[in-house]
Structure formats: structure tokens, C-alpha cells
Design a protein around this motif. Structure first.
Motif, PDB file in Angstrom:
ATOM      1  N   LEU A   1      -5.618   0.238  -1.220  1.00 53.95           N
ATOM      2  CA  LEU A   1      -6.148   0.666   0.079  1.00 53.95           C
ATOM      3  C   LEU A   1      -7.485  -0.009   0.367  1.00 53.95           C
ATOM      4  N   ASP A   2      -8.349  -0.066  -0.641  1.00 52.36           N
ATOM      5  CA  ASP A   2      -9.656  -0.714  -0.463  1.00 52.36           C
ATOM      6  C   ASP A   2      -9.501  -2.196  -0.149  1.00 52.36           C
ATOM      7  N   LYS A   3      -8.573  -2.846  -0.845  1.00 55.34           N
ATOM      8  CA  LYS A   3      -8.359  -4.277  -0.604  1.00 55.34           C
ATOM      9  C   LYS A   3      -7.829  -4.517   0.812  1.00 55.34           C
TER      10      LYS A   3
ATOM     11  N   VAL B   1       0.843  -1.200   0.000  1.00 53.12           N
ATOM     12  CA  VAL B   1       0.000   0.000   0.000  1.00 53.12           C
ATOM     13  C   VAL B   1       0.879   1.250   0.000  1.00 53.12           C
ATOM     14  N   LYS B   2       1.881   1.262   0.881  1.00 53.34           N
ATOM     15  CA  LYS B   2       2.773   2.422   0.968  1.00 53.34           C
ATOM     16  C   LYS B   2       3.531   2.638  -0.340  1.00 53.34           C
ATOM     17  N   THR B   3       3.970   1.542  -0.961  1.00 55.08           N
ATOM     18  CA  THR B   3       4.702   1.636  -2.216  1.00 55.08           C
ATOM     19  C   THR B   3       3.829   2.245  -3.309  1.00 55.08           C
ATOM     20  N   HIS B   4       2.584   1.786  -3.405  1.00 58.93           N
ATOM     21  CA  HIS B   4       1.694   2.304  -4.446  1.00 58.93           C
ATOM     22  C   HIS B   4       1.338   3.773  -4.198  1.00 58.93           C
ATOM     23  N   ILE B   5       1.218   4.166  -2.936  1.00 56.25           N
ATOM     24  CA  ILE B   5       0.939   5.573  -2.626  1.00 56.25           C
ATOM     25  C   ILE B   5       2.123   6.435  -3.049  1.00 56.25           C
ATOM     26  N   LYS B   6       3.350   5.987  -2.705  1.00 58.52           N
ATOM     27  CA  LYS B   6       4.544   6.739  -3.094  1.00 58.52           C
ATOM     28  C   LYS B   6       4.667   6.834  -4.611  1.00 58.52           C
ATOM     29  N   ARG B   7       4.339   5.746  -5.299  1.00 55.45           N
ATOM     30  CA  ARG B   7       4.422   5.735  -6.759  1.00 55.45           C
ATOM     31  C   ARG B   7       3.413   6.716  -7.365  1.00 55.45           C
TER      32      ARG B   7
END
Length: 96
Positions: A57-59, A28-34
Motif C-alpha cells: 500500500l505504501d509503495k 495490493v488487493k491480493t496481499h490484503i486478501k492474503r
């Protein structure tokens, strides 16, 4: 160390769940940073990166890894942040 057989098993299953949850939170953190990075650079994939971050995040919330309100708060902050970045990149000064 636990002596009770059921507690020994619970310790094993808790450890597996902890590692699975840790991996999901990291993802989740990686995808937010990306998503934020692509919005800063103005990449064409910024919309897709945002969509993927929201999906992760939903998952995580659906699986109980993070609370649903926490997921909602993170999505809200992420979208506001990306909107501010894209507004600054396009030169819109209408948002204060």
C-alpha cells in the motif's frame, strides 16, 4: 484516433502506465486478501502477511497509483479488521 504525433505517443505511454497501475492495484488487493485470510486461519505468517500488505500500500501511494490518504485509510481498516479477527480467535471479549 489521434492525428497529432505527440498525442499518438501520449496514448502509447498512457496505455503502458494504465497496465502498470492496474497490475499494482491488483497486487495490493491480493496481499490484503492474503493478510485477512491468514489472520482468519491463525497462521504463523499472519504478521508477515500484514506487513507485506502495508508495504505494498505504501509503495502504491509513493508511486502515485493510489492517493496517500486512500492508502492510509486502507491500512487503518486492514489493521482494525485483523485485530478484530485475532481478538475473536483468542476469545478476547474486552473489545466491543
Amino acid at each position: 484516433m489521434a492525428n497529432i504525433k505527440s498525442q499518438i505517443k501520449r496514448n502509447r505511454t498512457n496505455e503502458k502506465a494504465r497496465l502498470r497501475n492496474k497490475a499494482a492495484r491488483s497486487e495490493v488487493k491480493t496481499h490484503i486478501k492474503r493478510a485477512v485470510a491468514s489472520a482468519e486461519t491463525g497462521a504463523e505468517t499472519s504478521v508477515e502477511d500484514l506487513r507485506t500488505a502495508v508495504k505494498r500500500l505504501d509503495k502504491a501511494a509513493a508511486r502515485g497509483i493510489i492517493h496517500k490518504n486512500q492508502a492510509s485509510n486502507r491500512k487503518s481498516r486492514l489493521v482494525r479488521r485483523i485485530n478484530a479477527l485475532t481478538a475473536a480467535a483468542t476469545g478476547d471479549s474486552s473489545e466491543a
